[in-house]
Scaffold this motif. Structure first.
Motif, PDB file in Angstrom:
ATOM      1  N   VAL A  49      13.098   7.016   0.715  1.00 38.22           N
ATOM      2  CA  VAL A  49      12.775   5.645   0.000  1.00 38.22           C
ATOM      3  C   VAL A  49      11.734   5.210   1.206  1.00 38.22           C
ATOM      4  CG1 VAL A  49      14.748   4.528   0.053  1.00 38.22           C
ATOM      5  CG2 VAL A  49      15.617   6.546   0.096  1.00 38.22           C
ATOM      6  N   GLN A  50      11.911   3.933   0.187  1.00 37.39           N
ATOM      7  CA  GLN A  50      11.000   2.706   0.375  1.00 37.39           C
ATOM      8  C   GLN A  50      11.757   1.918  -0.241  1.00 37.39           C
ATOM      9  OE1 GLN A  50       6.152   3.192   0.025  1.00 37.39           O
ATOM     10  NE2 GLN A  50       7.317   1.387  -1.467  1.00 37.39           N
ATOM     11  N   TRP A  51      11.863   0.702   1.132  1.00 36.28           N
ATOM     12  CA  TRP A  51      11.893  -0.920   0.886  1.00 36.28           C
ATOM     13  C   TRP A  51      11.308  -1.697   1.564  1.00 36.28           C
ATOM     14  CZ3 TRP A  51      16.979  -2.904  -0.880  1.00 36.28           C
ATOM     15  CH2 TRP A  51      16.834  -3.516  -0.849  1.00 36.28           C
ATOM     16  N   ASN A  52      10.783  -2.886   0.349  1.00 36.98           N
ATOM     17  CA  ASN A  52      10.422  -3.588   0.588  1.00 36.98           C
ATOM     18  C   ASN A  52      10.544  -4.949   1.107  1.00 36.98           C
ATOM     19  OD1 ASN A  52       7.267  -4.659   0.988  1.00 36.98           O
ATOM     20  ND2 ASN A  52       7.758  -4.659  -0.958  1.00 36.98           N
ATOM     21  N   ASP A  53      10.848  -5.623   1.420  1.00 40.00           N
ATOM     22  CA  ASP A  53      11.955  -6.823   1.734  1.00 40.00           C
ATOM     23  C   ASP A  53      10.909  -7.286   2.430  1.00 40.00           C
ATOM     24  OD1 ASP A  53      13.855  -8.776   2.504  1.00 40.00           O
ATOM     25  OD2 ASP A  53      14.996  -6.835   2.300  1.00 40.00           O
ATOM     26  N   CYS A  54      11.399  -9.255   2.119  1.00 43.04           N
ATOM     27  CA  CYS A  54       9.993 -10.104   2.734  1.00 43.04           C
ATOM     28  C   CYS A  54       9.672 -10.379   3.920  1.00 43.04           C
ATOM     29  CB  CYS A  54      10.729 -11.668   2.623  1.00 43.04           C
ATOM     30  SG  CYS A  54      10.174 -13.109   2.237  1.00 43.04           S
ATOM     31  N   CYS A  55      10.251  -9.561   4.833  1.00 40.33           N
ATOM     32  CA  CYS A  55       9.414  -9.978   6.230  1.00 40.33           C
ATOM     33  C   CYS A  55       9.107  -8.354   6.725  1.00 40.33           C
ATOM     34  CB  CYS A  55       9.690 -11.084   6.887  1.00 40.33           C
ATOM     35  SG  CYS A  55      11.254 -10.373   7.823  1.00 40.33           S
ATOM     36  N   TYR A  56       9.246  -6.912   6.127  1.00 37.40           N
ATOM     37  CA  TYR A  56       9.504  -6.171   6.658  1.00 37.40           C
ATOM     38  C   TYR A  56       9.727  -4.709   5.577  1.00 37.40           C
ATOM     39  CZ  TYR A  56      14.183  -5.349   5.825  1.00 37.40           C
ATOM     40  OH  TYR A  56      15.355  -5.413   5.291  1.00 37.40           O
ATOM     41  N   GLY A  57       9.201  -4.006   6.040  1.00 40.38           N
ATOM     42  CA  GLY A  57       9.181  -2.766   4.750  1.00 40.38           C
ATOM     43  C   GLY A  57       9.514  -1.405   5.676  1.00 40.38           C
ATOM     44  N   VAL A  58       9.674  -0.801   4.476  1.00 39.24           N
ATOM     45  CA  VAL A  58      10.428   1.028   5.579  1.00 39.24           C
ATOM     46  C   VAL A  58      10.328   2.287   4.092  1.00 39.24           C
ATOM     47  CG1 VAL A  58      12.331   2.054   6.525  1.00 39.24           C
ATOM     48  CG2 VAL A  58      12.227  -0.191   6.992  1.00 39.24           C
ATOM     49  N   GLN A  59       9.707   3.229   4.779  1.00 41.24           N
ATOM     50  CA  GLN A  59       9.351   4.299   4.502  1.00 41.24           C
ATOM     51  C   GLN A  59       9.839   5.222   5.267  1.00 41.24           C
ATOM     52  OE1 GLN A  59       5.234   3.999   4.217  1.00 41.24           O
ATOM     53  NE2 GLN A  59       4.532   3.449   2.037  1.00 41.24           N
ATOM     54  N   VAL A  60      10.868   6.264   4.159  1.00 40.16           N
ATOM     55  CA  VAL A  60      10.896   7.529   4.746  1.00 40.16           C
ATOM     56  C   VAL A  60      11.152   8.876   3.747  1.00 40.16           C
ATOM     57  CG1 VAL A  60      13.756   8.298   6.286  1.00 40.16           C
ATOM     58  CG2 VAL A  60      13.230   5.941   6.203  1.00 40.16           C
ATOM     59  N   ALA A  61      10.735  10.023   4.519  1.00 33.85           N
ATOM     60  CA  ALA A  61      10.823  10.747   3.762  1.00 33.85           C
ATOM     61  C   ALA A  61      10.557  11.958   4.759  1.00 33.85           C
ATOM     62  CB  ALA A  61       8.944  10.774   3.051  1.00 33.85           C
ATOM     63  N   TRP A  62      12.182  12.958   3.869  1.00 37.01           N
ATOM     64  CA  TRP A  62      12.857  13.974   4.526  1.00 37.01           C
ATOM     65  C   TRP A  62      11.554  14.935   3.538  1.00 37.01           C
ATOM     66  CZ3 TRP A  62      14.938  18.387   2.538  1.00 37.01           C
ATOM     67  CH2 TRP A  62      15.528  19.487   2.413  1.00 37.01           C
ATOM     68  N   ARG A  63      10.546  16.070   4.624  1.00 34.20           N
ATOM     69  CA  ARG A  63      10.289  17.700   3.337  1.00 34.20           C
ATOM     70  C   ARG A  63      10.444  19.035   4.141  1.00 34.20           C
ATOM     71  NH1 ARG A  63       4.214  19.308   2.889  1.00 34.20           N
ATOM     72  NH2 ARG A  63       4.086  20.715   0.589  1.00 34.20           N
ATOM     73  N   GLU A  64      10.410  19.785   3.574  1.00 34.59           N
ATOM     74  CA  GLU A  64      10.776  21.132   3.659  1.00 34.59           C
ATOM     75  C   GLU A  64      10.105  22.142   2.850  1.00 34.59           C
ATOM     76  OE1 GLU A  64      14.296  23.410   5.161  1.00 34.59           O
ATOM     77  OE2 GLU A  64      14.309  23.772   3.058  1.00 34.59           O
ATOM     78  N   TRP A  65       9.041  22.923   4.047  1.00 34.68           N
ATOM     79  CA  TRP A  65       8.217  23.800   1.962  1.00 34.68           C
ATOM     80  C   TRP A  65       8.119  24.424   3.654  1.00 34.68           C
ATOM     81  CZ3 TRP A  65       6.716  19.385   6.410  1.00 34.68           C
ATOM     82  CH2 TRP A  65       6.224  20.354   6.867  1.00 34.68           C
ATOM     83  N   ILE A  66       7.351  25.488   2.526  1.00 32.10           N
ATOM     84  CA  ILE A  66       7.056  26.883   2.555  1.00 32.10           C
ATOM     85  C   ILE A  66       5.543  27.215   3.287  1.00 32.10           C
ATOM     86  CG2 ILE A  66       7.116  29.085   2.105  1.00 32.10           C
ATOM     87  CD1 ILE A  66       9.465  28.707   2.720  1.00 32.10           C
ATOM     88  N   GLU A  67       5.223  27.476   4.111  1.00 32.18           N
ATOM     89  CA  GLU A  67       3.858  28.322   4.226  1.00 32.18           C
ATOM     90  C   GLU A  67       3.263  29.586   3.935  1.00 32.18           C
ATOM     91  OE1 GLU A  67       1.602  26.504   5.525  1.00 32.18           O
ATOM     92  OE2 GLU A  67       2.101  24.273   5.889  1.00 32.18           O
TER      93      GLU A  67
END
Length: 805
Positions: free
Chosen positions: A738-756
């Motif tokens: 999720v990426q939220w882009n507001d007037c004076c701030y921004g937030v990026q949140v990412a969750w990932r699960e993967w196979i090595e």
């Protein structure tokens, strides 16, 4: 160290939090703020903008001239001038508005009673009272409220002083880039200086407030006022790895307009203190960067890979270095340099490099210079790389090219005749114990590869014909190091490569769906002959087998590299049809079908001998070498509409009546930035013979892949990806952000699960699951906490362009 920093921040809040108390902010209407209403531009994330009104008085004839207007004026007993009513004074770019202004007898200072307004080159200041120099830019205002229009910066101060050099100094002040009425964040400091000319501000005993809650304290902070680079601390990053705290505090050094540096101390609680850094430079046509890190006396720590032991490097020094440089001596002579090295093969598994680069499999080393002429193309390079495996076996170590010299040329003659010259000489070397590898892999030495070519290209709009003959001559001078072997050290191979390529192009006008189209029908016929030559004693320096594809129908070569030339006697035949928009010529639909018929078995494999693979122990390889026909290859590209497109590939073995490989993709691209990708892939075990044996697929593979990006507006982006291994009934990769882009701030949140896959694609027994939650919070105008996820979003979601904060 993380706890000490936290206690320092808390202690600072207790000691200094009560000292700075800015006045309450003014309403938006008094700060030149205008809501957008119905005329908001596309992509606007703020609900309005600062609008600088016009000056109320014209400038004087000279910068020192002061102009004024008022409702009333009188002289005082001491010779001063008192202006009342709607008073306006302008000197150069400064304009003062107040209900009462007193100008002293010397006519060098104006004293204003509030509420007053001071404007100067994109700056608005409102206050209760103040004084303004009429001979310089100096001014001071009590209970001030200010706006920097261009920087979208506003704040409040108990006292604001404009110094003669143009700087602004504020006492008990705040600043924020949030729009009026928002208290999402602000920084409060006892002593704030804004240097617009230099492009930065500073604050002492500053605290960060989110809402009304103080969350961080700085004894001193430097922050940007525009896009110019500024030296100073960057925001720290926090993480938890292997059950321990991971804290990084970078410091940026803006050394010069064309070079800079970043120092990055990093504390990893279960490993110790690490110092990293990066240096970048740009000089004319030359640019480069040097980065690296060093950790003395590793405390051990657990391995993210359950197949590797914990504490394997306890007490050892861990480090890496990576240098890159590119430039050109002239427009025809570019060159590149690259050198990377790490202390061990598990360095990046333990410490990583960034979220976007989850793993680093090797570090390249290269010195290369090219000459691109009108006839000749020349290249000289020394090349190698460090393979980052743990443990690294001698048989897996790569060869170095020390050096490799290439000379290629082409001459075109009248009537379509042409000649080509391709040549390369390379010395191959690698650091191995010759006793621990197969005898063929123990060889090092020089390889000379020559490939002169003659051909004729007859081409018309309705078709083409191209016979071509290449003589591949390869010679070796080998050294088996300390091994005593009867193998020949001087080898040579000469192989003629002949081919004939021909095609026709038919066109017609067509009407489909009420639109005019041009349809083509393009049959193609190709013949290639390469005789078999015994190459069983030849080394394998840089050669690999090639998986079958549509392009291989029209090529005589079965291997990549020069150590093997595969025998072939085949005819390939196929047909393509394309639909072109009649008005623009744009291709909207293309369908191709082709196949090869073999007249002889293909006996040359990676072993290089003249014997076919054993049918009992290697049935897949035996069948591929003896089959009479290649798979039927079908390839489709269809631009369904301006937003939808699809691609399909199908390799079908008509003899066994089974699919060897198939892939289908559906893509959606919306002008607003929405993206959808759907993919399916099937691959038969043994279909792709390339790579090391442990990297060759040991089972039939069937994958589903779905990814999307949805721009819910200028502020909100939702992205996700899901890859599923249907053969083994498991998820390969799950990502949601999720990426939220507001007037004076921004937030990026990412969750990932993967196979090595642990670098062994032929088995899933040693695979393991890794996962992570990644957060980035950006305060616009101040910086951000956490690692940016822009790159991994773009790499994981084809077609997605992340919104830049």
């Amino acid at each position: 160290m993380g706890k000490r920093l936290l206690w320092t921040a808390l202690a600072g809040l207790v000691a200094h939090g009560a000292q700075a108390a800015p006045p309450a902010p003014l309403p938006a209407a008094q700060l030149d703020w205008q809501p957008w209403g119905d005329d908001a531009p596309a992509g606007a994330v703020c609900r309005g903008r600062y609008v600088l009104p016009a000056y109320r008085l014209p400038p004087g004839d000279t910068p020192r001239e002061v102009r004024s207007t008022s409702d009333e004026a009188e002289y005082g007993d001491s010779g001063e001038t008192i202006l009342r009513g709607e008073v306006v004074l302008r000197r150069d770019s400064s304009q003062l508005e107040a209900p009462r202004v007193r100008v002293n007898a010397a006519r060098d200072t104006a004293f204003a009673d509030g509420p007053l307004t001071l404007r100067d080159q994109g700056v608005l200041v409102r206050g209760d009272a103040g004084q303004l120099s009429l001979n310089s830019d100096a001014a001071s205002i009590d209970t001030a409220h200010y706006v920097l229009h261009g920087q979208r910066l506003r704040g409040d101060a108990a006292r604001l002083a404009r110094l003669e050099d143009g700087r602004y100094r504020l006492r008990e002040a705040s600043f924020t880039t949030c729009e009026p009425g928002s208290r999402l964040w602000r920084v409060v400091g006892n002593d704030v200086v804004l240097n617009r000319q230099a492009g930065y501000g500073t604050a002492r005993h500053a605290r960060l407030e989110v809402g009304h809650v103080p969350v961080f304290y700085w004894p001193w902070i430097r922050f940007p006022l525009d896009d110019r680079r500024q030296s100073g601390f960057l925001w720290p990053t926090f993480g938890f790895t292997g059950g321990g705290l991971d804290y990084t505090q970078p410091y940026y050094l803006n050394l010069a307009p064309n070079y800079d540096a970043t120092l990055t101390p990093r504390w990893i609680s279960n490993h110790g203190m690490m110092l990293g850094g990066q240096f970048r430079y740009l000089f004319g046509e030359d640019a480069g960067q040097l980065e690296g890190a060093y950790l003395a006396n590793d405390q051990g720590g657990s391995s993210a890979n359950p197949n590797d032991p914990d504490n394997a490097f306890e007490g050892q020094d861990r480090w890496y270095i990576d240098y890159r440089h590119a430039g050109r001596f002239s427009s025809r002579t570019p060159y590149r340099l690259r050198y990377g090295a790490a202390s061990d093969g598990r360095y990046f598994d333990d410490f990583g490099r960034s979220f976007a680069e989850m793993g680093t499999d090797y570090l390249p080393r290269l010195a290369q210079i090219d000459y691109n002429g009108t006839t000749w193309d020349l290249q000289a390079r020394a090349q190698g790389y460090q393979k980052l495996d743990y443990p690294l076996l001698d048989s897996d170590k790569p060869f170095y090219r020390l050096p490799s010299l290439t000379a290629n040329a082409r001459w075109s003659q009248p009537g379509g005749f042409y000649t080509q010259w391709r040549s390369n000489v390379t010395y191959f070397w690698r650091d191995v114990d010759a006793r621990k590898v197969p005898i063929r892999e123990a060889a090092v030495g020089t390889r000379l590869d020559l490939a002169p070519t003659v051909g004729w290209r007859f081409e018309r709009p309705w078709g083409f014909l191209e016979p071509r003959f290449t003589l591949r001559d390869t010679r070796y001078q080998l050294d088996y190091q300390e091994l005593d072997t009867p193998r020949d050290t001087s080898l040579s191979r000469t192989v003629p490569v002949s081919s004939v390529d021909a095609g026709l192009v038919f066109e017609r006008d067509a009407q489909l769906f009420g639109e005019a189209w041009r349809q083509t029908l393009e049959p193609r016929l190709y013949y290639a002959y390469v005789p078999a030559r015994d190459q069983s004693e030849f080394p394998d320096f840089d050669t690999d087998a090639r998986a079958f594809s549509y392009d291989r129908l029209w090529s005589p070569y079965r291997f990549v590299g020069s150590d093997r030339v595969g025998d072939v006697n085949k005819v390939s035949y196929g047909v393509s049809t394309r639909f072109l928009e009649d008005d623009s010529g744009r291709e909207r639909f293309a369908l191709s079908v082709g196949r090869s018929t073999y007249f002889d078995d293909r006996v040359i494999g990676m072993e290089g001998d003249l014997a076919l693979p054993d049918r009992q122990t290697q049935p897949a390889r035996w069948y591929d070498a003896t089959r009479d026909h290649s798979p039927v290859v079908t390839r489709l590209d269809w631009q369904l509409s301006e937003r939808w497109s699809t691609r399909y590939e199908w390799l079908y073995d008509a003899h066994r009546q089974l699919t060897e490989r198939s892939a289908a993709y559906l893509r959606y691209r919306h002008p607003a930035g929405h993206v959808l990708n759907l993919g399916y892939r099937w691959e038969l075990e043994g279909f792709d013979p390339s790579g090391d044996p442990q990297d060759q697929l040991g089972y039939n593979r069937e994958d589903f892949d779905m990814s999307f990006a949805y721009k819910a507006g200028a502020q909100l982006d939702l992205i996700g990806r899901y890859t599923y291994d249907n053969t083994n009934r498991r998820s390969l990769d799950k990502l949601f952000g999720v990426q939220w882009n507001d007037c004076c701030y921004g937030v990026q949140v990412a969750w990932r699960e993967w196979i090595e896959d642990n670098d062994t694609a032929n088995t899933i027994a040693d695979d393991y699951t890794d996962r992570g939650l990644f957060l980035r919070f950006v305060l616009k105008g101040l910086g951000g906490v956490g690692q940016g996820t822009d790159n991994v979003f773009a790499q994981s979601i084809p077609g997605y362009q992340p919104t830049r904060f």
